[in-house]
Design an enzyme around this catalytic site. Sequence first.
Site, PDB file in Angstrom:
ATOM      1  N   GLY A   1       0.788  -1.221   0.000  1.00 13.55           N
ATOM      2  CA  GLY A   1       0.000   0.000   0.000  1.00 13.55           C
ATOM      3  C   GLY A   1       0.815   1.264   0.000  1.00 13.55           C
TER       4      GLY A   1
ATOM      5  N   CYS B   1     -17.840   1.918 -25.690  1.00 10.76           N
ATOM      6  CA  CYS B   1     -19.234   2.336 -25.642  1.00 10.76           C
ATOM      7  C   CYS B   1     -19.741   2.301 -24.200  1.00 10.76           C
ATOM      8  CB  CYS B   1     -20.073   1.420 -26.540  1.00 10.76           C
ATOM      9  SG  CYS B   1     -21.750   2.029 -26.769  1.00 10.76           S
TER      10      CYS B   1
ATOM     11  N   GLY C   1       3.710  -3.175  -4.332  1.00 12.98           N
ATOM     12  CA  GLY C   1       3.468  -3.480  -5.744  1.00 12.98           C
ATOM     13  C   GLY C   1       3.516  -2.206  -6.560  1.00 12.98           C
ATOM     14  N   ARG C   2       2.473  -1.391  -6.442  1.00 13.35           N
ATOM     15  CA  ARG C   2       2.359  -0.151  -7.214  1.00 13.35           C
ATOM     16  C   ARG C   2       3.564   0.766  -7.016  1.00 13.35           C
ATOM     17  NH1 ARG C   2      -0.639   3.564  -9.761  1.00 13.35           N
ATOM     18  NH2 ARG C   2      -0.759   5.665  -8.921  1.00 13.35           N
TER      19      ARG C   2
END
Length: 876
Positions: free
Chosen positions: A722, A828, A760-761
């Site tokens: 995190g 769409c 991670g991020r």
Amino acid sequence: MNAVTPAAHRPWVVAKFGGTSVSTRSRWENIARIAAAHRARGQRVLIVVSALSGVTDLLKRIADSADDEAAARAAQAEIVRRHAALVADMQLADPQVLAPRLAEMERLVADTRRASRALEWQAQVFALGELMSSALGAAFLATQGLPDTQWLDAREHLLAQPLPNQGAWSRTLSATVPAVPDAAFEAALAARGEVFITQGFIARDGEGRTVLLGRGGSDTSAGCFGAMLRAQCVEIWTDVPGMFSANPRLVPEARLLARLDYQEAQEIATTGAKVLHPRSLGPLRRADVPLVIKDTNRPGFPGTEIRAIGSDAAPCVKAISARKGVTLISMETVGMWQQVGFLADVFTAFKQHGLSVDLIGSAETNVTVSLDPSENLVNSDVLSALAADLAKVCRVKVLAPCAAITLVGRGMRALLQRLSGVLAEFGALDVHLISQSSNNLNLTFVIDEALADELIPRLHALLIRADALRAEDGAVFGPSWRELEAGTPSPPAPTWWRAARADLLELAAQRSPRYVYALDAVRANARALMQLRAPAPATTALVDRWHYALKANPHPAILRELHGQGFAFECVSLAEIDAVRAALPQLPAERILFTPNFAPRSEYVAALALGVRVTLDALHPLQHWGEAFAGQAVHLRVDLGVGRGHHDKVKTGGATSKFGVALDQVDEFRALARGCGARIVGLHAHLGSGILDASHWRSVYAQLASLAEGFSRIESIDIGGGLGVPARSDERALDLAALAGVLAEVKQAYPQFQLWMEPGRYLVADAGVLLARVTQTKRKGRVHYVGVDTGMNSLLRPALYDAWHEIVNLSRLDAAPAHMVQVVGPICESGDVLGANRRLPECREGDVILIAQAGAYGAVMASHYNLREPAMEVII
């Protein structure tokens, strides 16, 4: 040769200056420059001034002194000293310019009415502050190139009129002037001159007596004069740049509100903002005179503009205000249900005691109202008398002190579906009253006063900081308070993709859309974490094992790079385990941590057979498949009861999150593990993503370590990931030194456990960009669209949880912004928006658009929705 505006047609500007703006010679020099600039533009100027900063408080000491002669004389002496010092600093030719006012103050201090604190006497005392400051100002401006400056007594022109049911106190000390355009006054003043200075705060009643317009009434005076003169503009000059989306002293990330309409500004001012008195806006709205809040120290800054705005403005939360000192009166009785006239009876009591009601909440057996201290003389005597009268018809409970937290914006009812995070913040608090305004401009929560300062920054982060550009045309929100305090904004931070612009344009020319990853950036982020050390003199690594959370980006080249930097791997599916083993065939199984959630039995069995470490986060596996875990070492994921993160969908803790074993089930989990012969060797908690506050991990670490002491075989504590990556300019990067400090603090207390983390991020977000080409542009009304050749099929994060990604026109990187645009894809779906309200240069078909921070949760979440191919991946 410049044309000169004919004298008869020269417009008026009313400029009001507050206490801090009139307290020093340098501030008066600013006033002179501002007035001279207006005159140079062919405008007439009426200057409205407050008392010197702090003088009204000193006058209040005199007004409150009653029989305390010493207190009155001490306050009087300090007022004399303050003004004498300013006279000397101004070097005025007539040092006795204030003599008549000082003599009047002496008479009032000696007046016998001081003992009874007569209301008329109090008004005369308080008026002295503005009368003295305006007299000084007129004398000083005459020495500063404005020799024709004339002093004007506001009481000759502002006539207060009593309101129905208005008590003596408010008629005298909080009076109302129903100002309207007055052509005769305008013509008479124009005939007398070009520059005038007058007082705020004071007026006269029908009998010619001095009355006050309430605390902050100088703004009201400016509004009244602006309406009467049909001014071109009213300027409120103060020591801040304008109105903000929250109190900037509480919330440094509060955004300047560049443009508001009258009603929005009045709501913000009424519900707590101190920069503008709400009464000033009524006369201006009726006369259609715009108002601008300006910074005396930075006169070139545009400030906040308040004027009529079209009714088609999009719904938007613009500010979070707070009023403290609120008193709630709760009235309860079963006799009110379907009882005609009950409310009339109880409100008669409020009327008799001169109290105005602000907020109202009702149920079948209860009515609760709030009293706003800014409009009431609320004290214990008044409340006791009110409660005694109300007790005749109902049970009465007084709640104080409370705070009213108000969300202000246009179209609040249309925003209710977006307020789930706000309601969650209030969910754990004792909310005494909720009120949604009938004009659809605010939503108010009344809570205990002590909770307000802590709550407001959290609400601002949820509603405004993370969504500040959703306003109807992007011109509503200006820079943050932090940016303004820092001065000139710094140039964009260097990024690898700016340096690699030519290569990226070449890649986009070959094929678009494309994800591009820079391994150098991954390597740099990995090394920054690996180098976390305890503060000197310790030199050992703080984190015993780093696991890379594979779900962020499983590209084989990234896995190999992180393995080379010493990272182990955290997987959440059997397929992710297979991906790691395919990219790194020689990787030992124990370097893989398997942390599935609601996975089928087969995945656990397969993972155990491979020898990887397995985490359990529910009772079910042990209850129903216990034999699979016989003799196995397992890790337990615990839910510590709260989630963290920038959006509900990235919070992974608390009862509404599907992850982890609840604390009240830990003992049952242990019993099940013993029953099937499994060993619990590790504890794990991960509460959310995008966290930029290092103290979060101290809390998680300490709670897990304390819990681990009750086990017999715990080897490691995994405090999750995190680690946040700032997406916006007003967000501060995670302080790794601070993180090292908090980890070292807890590790010193619990040295027996290994510490694991699983980012991670943090490792890959900045290392990746998404390149796309402009396909079409479109304008609908005031809304501009830029379409690109990929959308939520390649990058789902903006649609999924309102994620913000920086977006630039790489083809025109240094060009000036032309429009506020919506960057959209070809999918769409109305939610196919990659970036809302972004300022970009003029975009043309074929331009390359770069979406930054796309290295995490980008390609891995892509799909073939609409049967469109998502962006391919490239490593550089």
